[in-house]
Design a protein around this motif. Structure first.
Motif, PDB file in Angstrom:
ATOM      1  N   LEU A   1     -10.104 -17.261   6.817  1.00 47.06           N
ATOM      2  CA  LEU A   1     -10.013 -16.143   5.807  1.00 47.06           C
ATOM      3  C   LEU A   1      -8.975 -15.160   6.336  1.00 47.06           C
ATOM      4  CD1 LEU A   1     -13.955 -16.234   6.007  1.00 47.06           C
ATOM      5  CD2 LEU A   1     -12.430 -17.159   4.215  1.00 47.06           C
ATOM      6  N   VAL A   2      -8.150 -14.753   5.240  1.00 45.94           N
ATOM      7  CA  VAL A   2      -7.080 -13.857   5.418  1.00 45.94           C
ATOM      8  C   VAL A   2      -7.574 -12.445   5.540  1.00 45.94           C
ATOM      9  CG1 VAL A   2      -6.006 -13.850   3.073  1.00 45.94           C
ATOM     10  CG2 VAL A   2      -4.754 -13.392   4.998  1.00 45.94           C
ATOM     11  N   ARG A   3      -7.017 -11.624   6.198  1.00 46.18           N
ATOM     12  CA  ARG A   3      -7.326 -10.030   6.096  1.00 46.18           C
ATOM     13  C   ARG A   3      -6.006  -9.391   6.257  1.00 46.18           C
ATOM     14  NH1 ARG A   3     -11.471 -12.111   5.159  1.00 46.18           N
ATOM     15  NH2 ARG A   3     -13.498 -12.115   6.091  1.00 46.18           N
ATOM     16  N   MET A   4      -6.007  -8.216   5.795  1.00 48.04           N
ATOM     17  CA  MET A   4      -4.675  -7.065   5.697  1.00 48.04           C
ATOM     18  C   MET A   4      -5.343  -6.086   6.257  1.00 48.04           C
ATOM     19  SD  MET A   4      -2.347  -5.883   2.732  1.00 48.04           S
ATOM     20  CE  MET A   4      -3.249  -4.389   2.351  1.00 48.04           C
ATOM     21  N   ARG A   5      -4.264  -5.658   7.301  1.00 48.66           N
ATOM     22  CA  ARG A   5      -4.548  -4.348   8.039  1.00 48.66           C
ATOM     23  C   ARG A   5      -3.397  -3.433   7.382  1.00 48.66           C
ATOM     24  NH1 ARG A   5      -4.640  -6.357  12.962  1.00 48.66           N
ATOM     25  NH2 ARG A   5      -6.968  -6.063  13.221  1.00 48.66           N
ATOM     26  N   ASP A   6      -3.755  -2.179   7.179  1.00 51.35           N
ATOM     27  CA  ASP A   6      -2.743  -1.365   6.358  1.00 51.35           C
ATOM     28  C   ASP A   6      -2.004  -0.398   7.608  1.00 51.35           C
ATOM     29  OD1 ASP A   6      -4.578   0.779   6.956  1.00 51.35           O
ATOM     30  OD2 ASP A   6      -5.544   1.030   5.015  1.00 51.35           O
ATOM     31  N   SER A   7      -1.146   0.235   7.262  1.00 52.42           N
ATOM     32  CA  SER A   7      -0.334   1.307   8.096  1.00 52.42           C
ATOM     33  C   SER A   7      -1.374   2.250   8.980  1.00 52.42           C
ATOM     34  CB  SER A   7       0.541   1.928   7.206  1.00 52.42           C
ATOM     35  OG  SER A   7       0.048   2.958   6.400  1.00 52.42           O
ATOM     36  N   GLU A   8      -2.257   2.454   8.593  1.00 56.20           N
ATOM     37  CA  GLU A   8      -3.326   3.156   9.186  1.00 56.20           C
ATOM     38  C   GLU A   8      -4.450   2.506  10.077  1.00 56.20           C
ATOM     39  OE1 GLU A   8      -5.007   6.342   6.357  1.00 56.20           O
ATOM     40  OE2 GLU A   8      -3.259   6.896   5.716  1.00 56.20           O
ATOM     41  N   GLY A   9      -4.230   1.200  10.064  1.00 52.75           N
ATOM     42  CA  GLY A   9      -5.229   0.489  10.721  1.00 52.75           C
ATOM     43  C   GLY A   9      -6.430  -0.112   9.978  1.00 52.75           C
ATOM     44  N   ARG A  10      -6.630   0.422   8.994  1.00 52.11           N
ATOM     45  CA  ARG A  10      -7.787   0.013   8.215  1.00 52.11           C
ATOM     46  C   ARG A  10      -7.446  -1.524   7.887  1.00 52.11           C
ATOM     47  NH1 ARG A  10      -7.019   4.944   5.675  1.00 52.11           N
ATOM     48  NH2 ARG A  10      -6.011   4.110   3.961  1.00 52.11           N
ATOM     49  N   VAL A  11      -8.744  -2.126   7.978  1.00 50.38           N
ATOM     50  CA  VAL A  11      -8.659  -3.643   7.587  1.00 50.38           C
ATOM     51  C   VAL A  11      -9.148  -4.016   6.109  1.00 50.38           C
ATOM     52  CG1 VAL A  11      -9.501  -5.979   7.960  1.00 50.38           C
ATOM     53  CG2 VAL A  11      -9.043  -4.380   9.761  1.00 50.38           C
ATOM     54  N   HIS A  12      -8.519  -4.602   5.180  1.00 51.68           N
ATOM     55  CA  HIS A  12      -8.708  -4.887   3.874  1.00 51.68           C
ATOM     56  C   HIS A  12      -9.405  -6.341   3.783  1.00 51.68           C
ATOM     57  CE1 HIS A  12      -7.585  -0.893   2.931  1.00 51.68           C
ATOM     58  NE2 HIS A  12      -6.598  -1.063   3.565  1.00 51.68           N
ATOM     59  N   LEU A  13     -10.312  -6.445   2.978  1.00 55.39           N
ATOM     60  CA  LEU A  13     -10.692  -8.082   2.540  1.00 55.39           C
ATOM     61  C   LEU A  13      -9.867  -8.637   1.723  1.00 55.39           C
ATOM     62  CD1 LEU A  13     -14.690  -7.527   2.820  1.00 55.39           C
ATOM     63  CD2 LEU A  13     -13.211  -8.302   4.380  1.00 55.39           C
ATOM     64  N   PRO A  14      -9.822  -9.804   1.104  1.00 59.04           N
ATOM     65  CA  PRO A  14      -9.227 -10.579   0.181  1.00 59.04           C
ATOM     66  C   PRO A  14      -9.469 -10.048  -1.187  1.00 59.04           C
ATOM     67  CG  PRO A  14     -10.055 -12.202   1.736  1.00 59.04           C
ATOM     68  CD  PRO A  14     -10.600 -10.817   2.257  1.00 59.04           C
ATOM     69  N   GLY A  15     -10.585  -9.702  -1.291  1.00 66.00           N
ATOM     70  CA  GLY A  15     -10.860  -9.305  -2.882  1.00 66.00           C
ATOM     71  C   GLY A  15     -10.199  -7.731  -3.323  1.00 66.00           C
ATOM     72  N   GLN A  16      -9.652  -7.077  -2.209  1.00 62.77           N
ATOM     73  CA  GLN A  16      -9.097  -5.815  -2.527  1.00 62.77           C
ATOM     74  C   GLN A  16      -7.239  -6.222  -2.914  1.00 62.77           C
ATOM     75  OE1 GLN A  16     -10.597  -4.242   1.273  1.00 62.77           O
ATOM     76  NE2 GLN A  16     -10.796  -2.383   0.020  1.00 62.77           N
ATOM     77  N   PHE A  17      -6.799  -7.136  -2.294  1.00 65.52           N
ATOM     78  CA  PHE A  17      -5.616  -7.404  -2.394  1.00 65.52           C
ATOM     79  C   PHE A  17      -5.058  -9.026  -2.929  1.00 65.52           C
ATOM     80  CE2 PHE A  17      -6.468  -8.768   2.084  1.00 65.52           C
ATOM     81  CZ  PHE A  17      -5.824  -9.667   2.256  1.00 65.52           C
ATOM     82  N   ILE A  18      -5.620 -10.006  -2.857  1.00 72.40           N
ATOM     83  CA  ILE A  18      -5.407 -11.054  -3.402  1.00 72.40           C
ATOM     84  C   ILE A  18      -5.251 -11.103  -4.788  1.00 72.40           C
ATOM     85  CG2 ILE A  18      -6.094 -13.602  -3.556  1.00 72.40           C
ATOM     86  CD1 ILE A  18      -4.999 -13.008  -0.973  1.00 72.40           C
ATOM     87  N   PRO A  19      -6.326 -10.562  -5.737  1.00 75.27           N
ATOM     88  CA  PRO A  19      -5.737 -10.553  -7.399  1.00 75.27           C
ATOM     89  C   PRO A  19      -4.490 -10.008  -7.504  1.00 75.27           C
ATOM     90  CG  PRO A  19      -8.331 -10.040  -6.597  1.00 75.27           C
ATOM     91  CD  PRO A  19      -7.508 -10.111  -5.502  1.00 75.27           C
ATOM     92  N   VAL A  20      -4.275  -8.650  -6.642  1.00 72.82           N
ATOM     93  CA  VAL A  20      -3.015  -8.055  -6.993  1.00 72.82           C
ATOM     94  C   VAL A  20      -1.696  -9.014  -6.353  1.00 72.82           C
ATOM     95  CG1 VAL A  20      -1.549  -6.015  -6.363  1.00 72.82           C
ATOM     96  CG2 VAL A  20      -3.874  -5.770  -6.550  1.00 72.82           C
ATOM     97  N   ALA A  21      -2.000  -9.717  -5.470  1.00 76.71           N
ATOM     98  CA  ALA A  21      -0.808 -10.522  -5.034  1.00 76.71           C
ATOM     99  C   ALA A  21      -0.775 -11.606  -6.135  1.00 76.71           C
ATOM    100  CB  ALA A  21      -1.163 -11.377  -3.750  1.00 76.71           C
ATOM    101  N   GLU A  22      -1.706 -12.117  -6.899  1.00 80.23           N
ATOM    102  CA  GLU A  22      -1.559 -13.209  -7.951  1.00 80.23           C
ATOM    103  C   GLU A  22      -0.974 -12.476  -9.106  1.00 80.23           C
ATOM    104  OE1 GLU A  22      -5.451 -15.926  -6.750  1.00 80.23           O
ATOM    105  OE2 GLU A  22      -5.660 -14.359  -8.122  1.00 80.23           O
ATOM    106  N   ARG A  23      -1.167 -11.383  -9.377  1.00 77.81           N
ATOM    107  CA  ARG A  23      -0.682 -10.750 -10.685  1.00 77.81           C
ATOM    108  C   ARG A  23       0.877 -10.413 -10.581  1.00 77.81           C
ATOM    109  NH1 ARG A  23      -5.995  -8.170 -11.034  1.00 77.81           N
ATOM    110  NH2 ARG A  23      -4.886  -6.261 -10.318  1.00 77.81           N
TER     111      ARG A  23
END
Length: 624
Positions: free
Chosen positions: A384-406
Motif C-alpha cells: 500500500l503506497v504512502r507519501m511523506r511530504d516535505s515536513e515529514g507528514r504521511v499521507h494515505l492514498p485517498g489524499q493523493f491518488i485521485p489527484v494523480a489520476e486526474r
C-alpha cells in the motif's frame, strides 16, 4: 540549315476568297508543310481557331493564319479587328497575302490595326515568300514562348496570392470548422473587457465541451468526429447574434463570447444551446449519436477590468468542469465560492506535492498481510503506497491518488510501484524467498506497453520468480478498457505473474464477462464486508459472489475484516483469504500478524522472521 525545318509540322490556315487564284496552299505543301488547312471565309477561320484552342493540345494550336487581301477586304473594320484579336488570343500570327499594293484595304494602317504581322505581295517569288514566312514563324514562336512564360508566372503569382490569403485566414480561423480560433478569440475578449470597463456594459462567455466525444472518435474514427464538430460549429453559428464571437479553442471545445449580455440572459442562451445539441441527432453511416455537451458560463462585469483573458477562459473552463462532474449535459455558472471547484483547487495544491515526492523519493510502501483462511498462514502481502511530504507528514492514498489520476501523474506512480516491488523481492533474504506481494495498478497502466516492458526487463534483471508477484486491478479500471486490460493480464499471467480483480461486485454488469477475464483472485468489494453481520442482503450477495468465483475456478479475498465476528462469518461463507485490521494493520515492515484467538485454528505460522519494532502504523487504505 533549312530555316523552315522546325515549323513544317505546325498547323497553318490559308484563307482565300472565292475567285482568288489558289497558290499559297499548294506552295506550302510542296515546301514540306504537313498540316495546311484551307478556309473560304472569315467564319471558317474563326471556327478553326476556336476548335484548336478548345482542344487544349499543344500540337493542335494553329501557328499561322494567311488570309488573302480579297477575303480580308470584304470585312468591315470591326470584323477584321475581331478576327485579328482572335488570332492574337490563340497565339497565331496573322499574315496578309495581297496584291503588290495593299491600298485597297484602306491603307497599311488599317491592315496593322486588324492585327496583321506581315504583308506578302502576290508577286513575291516563292523562295522569298517562304523566307519571310519563316521569319514570321520564328518571331511568333518566340512570342508564344514568352506568353507561355508570362502565363506561367501569372499562375504562380495567383497561387502565391491564394496561399497568402489562406495563411492569413488560418492565422485567425479554425481550419476544420471555419470558426475563429483561440488567437482571434483572445483579441475579441481583450476588446470585450475594455468595452465593458469603458462603456459599462456586461458581457458573458460560454465554454462548451462535448461530452464523450472520444467515444465517437474511437468507435467511428476521426472522420466521424470531424463531421460532428463541423455540425456543432454550424449550430453555434445559428445561435450567435450579430456582434457575438464564436470560436473553436480545443479539440472538442467551443466558445461563444457575447457582448452587452447580462449573466441571466447568458444562462438562458447557454441552456438553449444545450437543449438544441441534445435534440440533435448526429448521423454517421447507419448509426445515430446524441450530441450532448457541458457548458460553463462566466460573467464579465464592468468592474472586472483587472481580469486577464487567460483568467476569464480559466473560469469558464472551471465552470464547465463542475458541469461535467455533476453528470454532464448541464450548464453551470462560475462562482468564486463554488464548492464544485474544490477538486480543481485540490489538484492545484496537491499536484506539485506529488511531483516533489516522486523526485525526492518520498513515496514508500506499507505492507498488510493477506491471510489464508484454511490454516491462518500469511499468503502474501499487499503493498500500500504512502507519501511523506516535505515536513515529514504521511499521507494515505485517498489524499493523493485521485489527484494523480486526474493530473496524469498516476503513470509515474504505477512505474514506481512496480520498480519498488521488484527491488523488494530481490532484496529479501533466503529464508523469505517464498514471500509473495501484491501491487495495485491504475487503469492508466493498461493503456500502453511501458509497464509490461518494465516488468519483463526487471524480472530478468532481478532473477525474481514471476509467481511471487500479484497485480491488483479494480473492477472499474478493467471495465474502462476491457480488451486492452484482458490482453495485458493474459500476457503477464503467461510470464507467471498472478492477478486479482479488486473491488469485485461494485459493478454487477461485469458478472456476464468475468468468466472470460483471466485473473486468479476476486477481491470482494469492502462495502459488502463491513456490514455483513448486520445486513442480510450483503451476506447473501457475498455468498453468491463466492459461488460465482468457485464456479469460475477463482479464489476469493475479503478485505476490511475488522472484527472476529466478520472473520467468522466469512469463514462460514467459504472465503479463501482475508485481510484487514483484525488480522494485521499496514506497516512499513513485513511481519507476521499477531494472531487473534479467532484465527487460531492451529498454530498460526508465518513465513517470516520476527520483525523489528514498527516506527509507525497506518490505517488500512486498500486500493494503493
Amino acid at each position: 540549315m533549312d530555316p523552315l525545318q522546325r515549323y513544317r509540322a505546325l498547323p497553318i490556315v490559308v484563307a482565300e476568297a472565292a475567285g482568288d487564284e489558289p497558290g499559297l496552299a499548294p506552295m506550302l505543301a510542296r515546301a514540306g508543310f504537313r498540316d495546311v488547312r484551307t478556309a473560304a471565309s472569315a467564319a471558317a477561320v474563326e471556327a478553326a481557331l476556336r476548335e484548336a484552342w478548345l482542344s487544349g493540345r499543344q500540337d493542335e494550336q494553329i501557328a499561322l493564319v494567311v488570309i488573302s487581301s480579297g477575303l480580308l477586304g470584304r470585312l468591315d473594320g470591326e470584323r477584321a479587328q475581331r478576327l485579328g484579336a482572335m488570332a492574337e488570343e490563340a497565339d497565331a500570327a496573322l499574315v496578309l497575302l495581297g496584291g503588290d499594293d495593299p491600298g485597297g484595304l484602306d491603307g497599311m494602317a488599317e491592315a496593322w490595326a486588324a492585327g496583321v504581322r506581315e504583308i506578302l505581295p502576290s508577286s513575291l517569288p516563292a523562295e522569298d515568300t517562304l523566307s519571310r514566312l519563316a521569319a514570321v514563324l520564328a518571331h511568333q514562336d518566340e512570342v508564344r514562348r514568352l506568353r507561355r512564360r508570362e502565363r506561367s508566372l501569372e499562375g504562380e503569382v495567383a497561387e502565391l496570392r491564394v496561399a497568402e490569403n489562406r495563411l492569413q485566414h488560418m492565422v485567425y480561423h479554425d481550419e476544420l470548422t471555419g470558426l475563429w480560433n483561440r488567437r482571434r478569440l483572445k483579441q475579441a475578449v481583450e476588446v470585450a473587457i475594455l468595452r465593458a470597463a469603458t462603456l459599462h456594459r456586461e458581457c458573458a462567455l460560454i465554454l462548451l465541451d462535448m461530452d464523450r466525444f472520444k467515444f465517437l472518435n474511437d468507435l467511428e474514427g476521426h472522420e466521424a468526429g470531424d463531421r460532428m464538430l463541423v455540425e456543432v460549429g454550424r449550430l453555434l453559428r445559428r445561435h450567435a447574434r450579430p456582434g457575438d464571437t464564436v470560436a473553436r479553442v480545443g479539440s472538442d471545445e467551443f466558445v461563444l463570447l457575447m457582448e452587452n449580455t447580462a449573466g441571466d440572459e447568458a444562462l438562458g442562451r447557454a441552456e438553449g444551446i444545450r437543449e438544441a445539441l441534445e435534440a440533435n441527432r448526429f448521423r454517421y453511416g447507419e448509426r445515430y449519436y446524441r450530441t450532448c455537451a457541458s457548458l460553463g458560463v462566466v460573467d464579465l462585469r464592468p468592474d472586472a477590468h483587472h481580469l486577464q483573458t487567460g483568467e476569464l477562459l480559466a473560469r469558464a473552463d472551471q465552470a464547465c468542469f463542475v458541469a461535467k462532474e455533476r453528470g454532464r449535459n448541464q450548464v453551470h455558472r462560475y462562482q468564486e465560492s463554488d464548492p464544485g471547484l474544490e477538486p480543481l483547487r485540490r489538484d492545484h495544491l496537491w499536484a506539485p506535492r506529488i511531483r516533489d515526492a516522486l523526485e525526492q523519493d518520498r513515496l514508500f510502501f506499507c505492507y498488510q498481510p493477506i491471510v489464508r483462511m484454511l490454516d491462518g498462514t500469511v499468503s502474501h502481502y499487499e503493498c500500500l503506497v504512502r507519501m511523506r511530504d516535505s515536513e515529514g507528514r504521511v499521507h494515505l492514498p485517498g489524499q493523493f491518488i485521485p489527484v494523480a489520476e486526474r493530473t496524469g501523474l498516476i503513470q509515474q506512480i504505477d512505474m514506481w510501484a512496480v520498480d519498488q516491488a521488484l527491488d523488494l523481492l530481490a532484496s529479501l533474504p533466503a529464508e523469505q524467498s517464498q514471500v509473495s506481494i501484491s501491487v495495485n495498478l491504475s487503469a492508466h497502466a493498461f493503456r500502453t506497453r511501458e509497464l509490461f516492458d518494465l516488468i519483463v526487463r526487471r524480472l530478468e534483471m532481478a532473477w525474481v520468480s514471476p509467481t511471487r508477484l500479484v497485480f491488483e486491478i479494480t473492477e472499474t479500471a478493467a471495465i474502462e478498457n476491457m480488451e486492452r486490460s484482458r490482453e495485458l493480464v493474459a500476457r503477464l499471467r503467461a510470464l507467471g505473474c498472478r492477478f486479482a480483480l479488486d473491488d469485485f461486485g461494485s459493478g454487477f454488469s461485469t458478472f456476464n464477462y468475468i468468466k472470460h477475464f483471466p485473473v486468479d483472485y476476486l477481491k470482494l468489494d469492502g462495502s459488502f464486508i463491513v456490514n455483513i453481520n448486520r445486513d442480510r442482503t450483503d451476506q447473501e450477495l457475498v455468498r453468491h459472489m463466492i459461488a460465482i468465483a468457485r464456479s469460475l475456478g477463482k479464489q476469493t479475498i475479503a478485505e476490511f475484516v475488522e472484527s472476529r465476528e466478520i472473520h467468522d462469518t466469512l469463514r462460514e461463507l467459504g472465503v479463501d483469504y482475508v485481510q484487514g485490521h483484525y488480522l494485521g494493520v499496514a506497516a512499513e515492515t513485513m511481519e507476521a500478524p499477531t494472531p487473534h484467538a479467532a484465527v487460531r485454528q492451529g498454530a498460526m505460522s508465518s513465513l517470516f522472521r520476527a520483525p523489528a519494532p514498527l516506527p509507525r502504523t497506518f490505517d488500512s487504505d486498500e486500493g494503493h
